[in-house]
Motif scaffolding. Structure first.
Motif, PDB file in Angstrom:
ATOM      1  N   ALA A  29       0.841  -1.207   0.000  1.00  0.00           N
ATOM      2  CA  ALA A  29       0.000   0.000   0.000  1.00  0.00           C
ATOM      3  C   ALA A  29       0.870   1.249   0.000  1.00  0.00           C
ATOM      4  CB  ALA A  29      -0.930  -0.012   1.207  1.00  0.00           C
ATOM      5  N   LEU A  30       1.958   1.227   0.759  1.00  0.00           N
ATOM      6  CA  LEU A  30       2.879   2.365   0.788  1.00  0.00           C
ATOM      7  C   LEU A  30       3.575   2.545  -0.560  1.00  0.00           C
ATOM      8  CD1 LEU A  30       4.485   1.697   4.305  1.00  0.00           C
ATOM      9  CD2 LEU A  30       2.605   3.246   3.727  1.00  0.00           C
ATOM     10  N   VAL A  31       3.939   1.425  -1.183  1.00  0.00           N
ATOM     11  CA  VAL A  31       4.562   1.484  -2.505  1.00  0.00           C
ATOM     12  C   VAL A  31       3.606   2.090  -3.521  1.00  0.00           C
ATOM     13  CG1 VAL A  31       5.267   0.020  -4.452  1.00  0.00           C
ATOM     14  CG2 VAL A  31       6.230  -0.374  -2.177  1.00  0.00           C
ATOM     15  N   LEU A  32       2.369   1.615  -3.507  1.00  0.00           N
ATOM     16  CA  LEU A  32       1.391   2.080  -4.492  1.00  0.00           C
ATOM     17  C   LEU A  32       1.054   3.551  -4.300  1.00  0.00           C
ATOM     18  CD1 LEU A  32      -0.803  -1.133  -4.418  1.00  0.00           C
ATOM     19  CD2 LEU A  32       0.550  -0.324  -6.366  1.00  0.00           C
ATOM     20  N   ASP A  33       1.132   4.041  -3.068  1.00  0.00           N
ATOM     21  CA  ASP A  33       0.946   5.470  -2.839  1.00  0.00           C
ATOM     22  C   ASP A  33       2.012   6.288  -3.563  1.00  0.00           C
ATOM     23  OD1 ASP A  33      -1.300   5.172  -1.284  1.00  0.00           O
ATOM     24  OD2 ASP A  33      -0.234   5.286   0.631  1.00  0.00           O
ATOM     25  N   GLN A  34       3.215   5.713  -3.664  1.00  0.00           N
ATOM     26  CA  GLN A  34       4.322   6.427  -4.309  1.00  0.00           C
ATOM     27  C   GLN A  34       4.330   6.264  -5.827  1.00  0.00           C
ATOM     28  OE1 GLN A  34       8.228   6.185  -2.129  1.00  0.00           O
ATOM     29  NE2 GLN A  34       7.101   4.747  -0.836  1.00  0.00           N
ATOM     30  N   ALA A 163      14.088  -3.717  -5.600  1.00  0.00           N
ATOM     31  CA  ALA A 163      12.864  -3.130  -5.053  1.00  0.00           C
ATOM     32  C   ALA A 163      12.319  -3.965  -3.897  1.00  0.00           C
ATOM     33  CB  ALA A 163      11.810  -2.995  -6.148  1.00  0.00           C
ATOM     34  N   ALA A 164      12.378  -5.291  -4.019  1.00  0.00           N
ATOM     35  CA  ALA A 164      11.890  -6.157  -2.951  1.00  0.00           C
ATOM     36  C   ALA A 164      12.745  -6.022  -1.698  1.00  0.00           C
ATOM     37  CB  ALA A 164      11.860  -7.606  -3.423  1.00  0.00           C
ATOM     38  N   GLN A 165      14.049  -5.866  -1.879  1.00  0.00           N
ATOM     39  CA  GLN A 165      14.925  -5.678  -0.717  1.00  0.00           C
ATOM     40  C   GLN A 165      14.503  -4.450   0.075  1.00  0.00           C
ATOM     41  OE1 GLN A 165      19.082  -5.081  -1.616  1.00  0.00           O
ATOM     42  NE2 GLN A 165      19.648  -4.783   0.518  1.00  0.00           N
ATOM     43  N   VAL A 192       0.973  -8.586 -10.856  1.00  0.00           N
ATOM     44  CA  VAL A 192       0.695  -7.230 -10.375  1.00  0.00           C
ATOM     45  C   VAL A 192       1.762  -6.824  -9.359  1.00  0.00           C
ATOM     46  CG1 VAL A 192      -0.998  -5.727  -9.271  1.00  0.00           C
ATOM     47  CG2 VAL A 192      -1.758  -7.537 -10.814  1.00  0.00           C
ATOM     48  N   ALA A 193       2.171  -7.761  -8.511  1.00  0.00           N
ATOM     49  CA  ALA A 193       3.264  -7.474  -7.582  1.00  0.00           C
ATOM     50  C   ALA A 193       4.525  -7.098  -8.346  1.00  0.00           C
ATOM     51  CB  ALA A 193       3.523  -8.681  -6.683  1.00  0.00           C
ATOM     52  N   ALA A 194       4.807  -7.809  -9.439  1.00  0.00           N
ATOM     53  CA  ALA A 194       5.987  -7.486 -10.249  1.00  0.00           C
ATOM     54  C   ALA A 194       5.860  -6.087 -10.851  1.00  0.00           C
ATOM     55  CB  ALA A 194       6.168  -8.525 -11.354  1.00  0.00           C
ATOM     56  N   ARG A 195       4.691  -5.748 -11.367  1.00  0.00           N
ATOM     57  CA  ARG A 195       4.492  -4.401 -11.912  1.00  0.00           C
ATOM     58  C   ARG A 195       4.710  -3.341 -10.833  1.00  0.00           C
ATOM     59  NH1 ARG A 195       1.179  -7.464 -15.238  1.00  0.00           N
ATOM     60  NH2 ARG A 195       0.722  -6.674 -17.346  1.00  0.00           N
ATOM     61  N   LEU A 197       6.571  -3.593  -8.152  1.00  0.00           N
ATOM     62  CA  LEU A 197       7.994  -3.509  -7.815  1.00  0.00           C
ATOM     63  C   LEU A 197       8.798  -2.860  -8.940  1.00  0.00           C
ATOM     64  CD1 LEU A 197       8.487  -6.938  -6.025  1.00  0.00           C
ATOM     65  CD2 LEU A 197       8.478  -4.668  -4.969  1.00  0.00           C
ATOM     66  N   PHE A 198       8.440  -3.120 -10.186  1.00  0.00           N
ATOM     67  CA  PHE A 198       9.093  -2.410 -11.296  1.00  0.00           C
ATOM     68  C   PHE A 198       8.886  -0.899 -11.143  1.00  0.00           C
ATOM     69  CE2 PHE A 198       8.765  -6.321 -14.177  1.00  0.00           C
ATOM     70  CZ  PHE A 198      10.136  -6.534 -14.210  1.00  0.00           C
TER      71      PHE A 198
END
Length: 211
Positions: A29-34, A163-165, A192-195, A197-198
């Motif tokens: 959720a924090l990633v998607l906010d960015q 990105a995962a790290q 979708v997780a890969a997208r 993280l990309f």
């Protein structure tokens, strides 16, 4: 098609997957906010789509785009044209010696792309990786972005590892096997997780000057 799982076709499919991921792993959720809304990045299936991914192997985005532009300008976007161009024509378009070989092998493979679309993810990836020049990453990217499969994760991708790290607060960048294991928790929306993280990798790159 029902035994193939979800197929990503429209932005609403990505939104559904992103909402599921944010519930499953709140750090998404924090990633998607960015990152904002995730791009579809879908490409038509077939010879050109697969060749474009081969061109992208182990080169920068700018280099790959430049080579694709030269290939398109020369009309080298179908099986017959690639075979007719041969080594000299492909070299003139900017392909390296290994990629010239891989492009010609693919063109002569007579791969049934329509039949490929009817295979489950693992079987489609196995069929693709049986072709010289197509490794797991190339096959997974094709199945994700040209076939629209919702649950594929190219764990060997460096950008995804970086990105995962950061996302997971790991002490070191996870290797492919470890990241693939982590990504099991993101099924059935691993594509979708890969997208995500990309997209997050691009945020990190802009923020920290990653190479």
């Amino acid at each position: 098609m029902s035994n193939l799982g979800r197929i990503i076709k429209f932005p609403i499919d990505l939104r559904e997957g992103a909402e599921w991921l944010a519930r499953q792993e709140p750090r998404f959720a924090l990633v998607l906010d960015q990152t904002g809304p995730l791009p579809l990045r879908l490409k038509p299936p077939g010879f050109k789509g697969l060749l474009d991914i081969i061109i992208s192997q182990q080169v920068s985005v700018a280099s790959a785009n430049a080579i694709r532009a030269r290939m398109d300008a020369a009309g080298l976007n179908n099986v017959a044209a690639v075979i007719a161009a041969g080594e000299d024509g492909l070299r003139a378009a900017g392909l390296s010696r290994p990629k010239i070989r891989y492009a010609l092998i693919l063109a002569r493979e007579e791969l049934d792309y329509h039949a490929l679309r009817r295979l489950p993810d693992d079987a489609a990836i196995a069929r693709l990786t049986a072709i010289t020049g197509i490794g797991p990453w190339t096959a997974q990217i094709y199945v994700m972005f040209c076939m629209g499969r919702a649950d594929v994760f190219p764990a060997g991708d460096l950008a995804l590892q970086v990105a995962a790290q950061d996302l997971l607060g790991l002490n070191e960048r996870p290797k492919a096997d470890a990241l693939a294991q982590i990504a099991q928790d993101w099924s059935p929306w691993r594509s979708v997780a890969a997208r995500a993280l990309f997209a997050y990798y691009r945020v990190l790159k802009n923020r920290e000057g990653l190479g």
